[in-house]
Design a protein around this motif. Structure first.
Motif, mmCIF file in Angstrom:
data_model
loop_
_atom_site.group_PDB
_atom_site.id
_atom_site.type_symbol
_atom_site.label_atom_id
_atom_site.label_comp_id
_atom_site.label_asym_id
_atom_site.label_seq_id
_atom_site.Cartn_x
_atom_site.Cartn_y
_atom_site.Cartn_z
ATOM 1 N N ALA A 100 12.582 16.465 42.474
ATOM 2 C CA ALA A 100 11.902 16.992 41.291
ATOM 3 C C ALA A 100 10.951 15.953 40.715
ATOM 4 O O ALA A 100 9.816 16.262 40.337
ATOM 5 C CB ALA A 100 12.932 17.418 40.241
ATOM 6 N N ALA A 101 11.416 14.697 40.644
ATOM 7 C CA ALA A 101 10.566 13.622 40.122
ATOM 8 C C ALA A 101 9.367 13.390 41.032
ATOM 9 O O ALA A 101 8.245 13.149 40.557
ATOM 10 C CB ALA A 101 11.372 12.339 39.963
ATOM 11 N N VAL A 102 9.592 13.448 42.350
ATOM 12 C CA VAL A 102 8.497 13.266 43.313
ATOM 13 C C VAL A 102 7.429 14.337 43.115
ATOM 14 O O VAL A 102 6.228 14.044 43.009
ATOM 15 C CB VAL A 102 9.029 13.322 44.755
ATOM 16 N N VAL A 103 7.856 15.575 43.064
ATOM 17 C CA VAL A 103 6.920 16.700 42.994
ATOM 18 C C VAL A 103 6.123 16.676 41.697
ATOM 19 O O VAL A 103 4.898 16.800 41.689
ATOM 20 C CB VAL A 103 7.665 18.040 43.147
ATOM 21 N N VAL A 104 6.828 16.492 40.574
ATOM 22 C CA VAL A 104 6.139 16.558 39.290
ATOM 23 C C VAL A 104 5.181 15.387 39.113
ATOM 24 O O VAL A 104 4.087 15.538 38.546
ATOM 25 C CB VAL A 104 7.160 16.617 38.132
#
Length: 443
Positions: free
Chosen positions: A309-313
């Motif tokens: 989630a952190a990577v994508v956002v």
């Protein structure tokens, strides 16, 4: 050709690898506290010093290293500090007892403190050379590397522990250190001129360090019996302010800082954001192992959705230099994560725990990126290294506060009741973050 394309890409590799040394060592330990405690036969209250030792050293070391970067340039500080990381990793892997292991974490804290200020200094120098305003792509790459490693750390730590025990989370620092020294020797410029003038304010640096250590020791055990630590911190802090206002080249220019309200708000947001991030990370992970009954490797894998989630956002929002939207959504998702944690129990399905991790991963990606970009725009260019170091100090002040909360709520073990109490604390912190963010949002 645009200025952004003329950025010296050879600098990117040493900047990114060096800057991830700190977050990877911070986050991998989340799944190792229980195995280390078992190995040495010590309770969580003692293994908490593995967290505290690194955070204290880093909180003190970041602005000191940053000021030295301002004075002497990024290359020598980068090479010296990343060399310390390999020594610290070897010391930790061979540690015969908890005391030596804590000492290795302290050395890791100092060794990992130079790379981020050095990177911000190099970015500023290259931006000036190429005519870039806000190099959003480079800043976002730095943020992505740090945030992704921070959230992947528990998963990586769990895999390493599964392969060879907790010793491997220290041993991995040796090859990482070698890589940094090689890349830095090859590609960091020898002729980068330091922006600051004068000498390091040694009394100011010493008073700053002493104030921070006294305050953090109190926060680790905020009891009436420890009142003297708080008084000591206040006395030392007062002496620090007086000395900084009297010297020509202060360690931290309080006059300039006091007149830079947006930067003060950025530092405040960073503290609150990381109190929330680390409260969730350490609390949730220990609960997964102790109450949910997962192995360290399984707990690490369950945190992988948080990492993704952190990577994508961060990847989606990183190319834009705007700050306002990132802060608003970062605050909102931190509130959601706190509320979700209130309803977690030992019977909660694994897939739902993963969803909660995703919710918590979004603000970790957004808040740091927004605050880093804000600092780049707000800080005095001549003190970009020390300003960046202070931003990292805010990260570890927040982490230390969360460690104190973790020790308090889990003093009888990582129970579900303690996790819910931690969720209420997280909800209060996220509410404060919303309040501070609403005072004045950077454009």
């Amino acid at each position: 050709m645009t200025g952004e394309l003329r950025f010296d890409r050879r600098l990117v590799a040493p900047m990114l690898v060096g800057s991830v040394l700190n977050p990877i060592n911070s986050s991998m330990l989340a799944v190792a506290l229980v195995p280390i405690g078992v190995a040495f036969g010590v309770p969580p209250s003692q293994t908490a010093w593995l967290v505290t030792g690194l955070y204290l050293a880093t909180a003190v070391g970041q602005p000191v290293m940053g000021r030295l970067v301002d004075l002497f340039g990024p290359r020598p500080l980068y090479l010296f500090a990343t060399s310390l990381v390999g020594i610290a990793g070897l010391l930790g892997a061979l540690a015969p007892n908890l005391g030596v292991l804590i000492a290795s974490r302290v050395l890791l804290g100092f060794g990992t403190s130079a790379a981020y200020p050095a990177a911000m200094s190099l970015i500023r120098s290259e931006a000036d050379r190429t005519g870039m305003d806000t190099p959003a792509v480079i800043l976002s790459s730095l943020s992505i590397a740090n945030q992704v490693i921070a959230v992947i750390g528990p998963t990586l730590g769990g895999l390493l522990i599964g392969l060879g025990g907790w010793h491997l989370i220290f041993t991995i620092n040796v090859p990482l250190s070698v890589i940094c020294v090689i890349l830095g020797s090859l590609w960091l410029p020898r002729t980068t001129r330091a922006r600051g003038a004068g000498e390091l304010d040694y009394p100011g640096a010493a008073l700053f360090a002493a104030t921070l250590v006294a305050l953090m020791l109190f926060l680790m055990h905020p009891q009436l019996s420890s009142w003297y630590l708080l008084v000591l911190a206040l006395v030392l802090g007062t002496a620090f302010v007086i000395t900084q206002l009297r010297v020509m080249e202060p360690f931290i220019d309080l006059r300039v800082l006091a007149g830079n309200r947006p930067l003060i708000l950025t530092y405040t947001r960073q503290v609150l954001a990381y109190v929330g991030a680390y409260s969730f990370l350490y609390g949730f992970t220990q609960w997964l192992e102790e109450s949910r009954g997962l192995k360290a490797s399984s707990a690490g894998l369950l945190l992988l959705p948080l990492s993704l989630a952190a990577v994508v956002v961060t990847a989606i929002t990183g190319r834009r230099a705007q700050i306002r939207g990132k802060l608003v959504f970062g605050c909102a998702f931190l509130v959601f994560a706190a509320v979700a944690q209130l309803f977690i129990g030992t019977s909660t399905p694994i897939w739902l725990l993963a969803v909660v991790g995703v919710i918590a991963g979004v603000p970790q990606g957004l808040n740091n990126l927004a605050n880093q970009t804000a600092l780049y725009q707000q800080a005095d260019p001549a003190r970009i290294g020390s300003s960046a170091g202070l931003l990292r100090t805010c990260v570890y002040v927040g982490a230390l506060i969360s460690a104190a909360a973790n020790a308090h709520f889990f003093q009888h073990g990582a129970t579900t009741a303690g996790l819910h109490e931690m969720a209420i604390f997280l909800l209060i912190i996220s509410g404060l973050l919303v309040l501070v963010t609403s005072i004045r949002l950077p454009k």
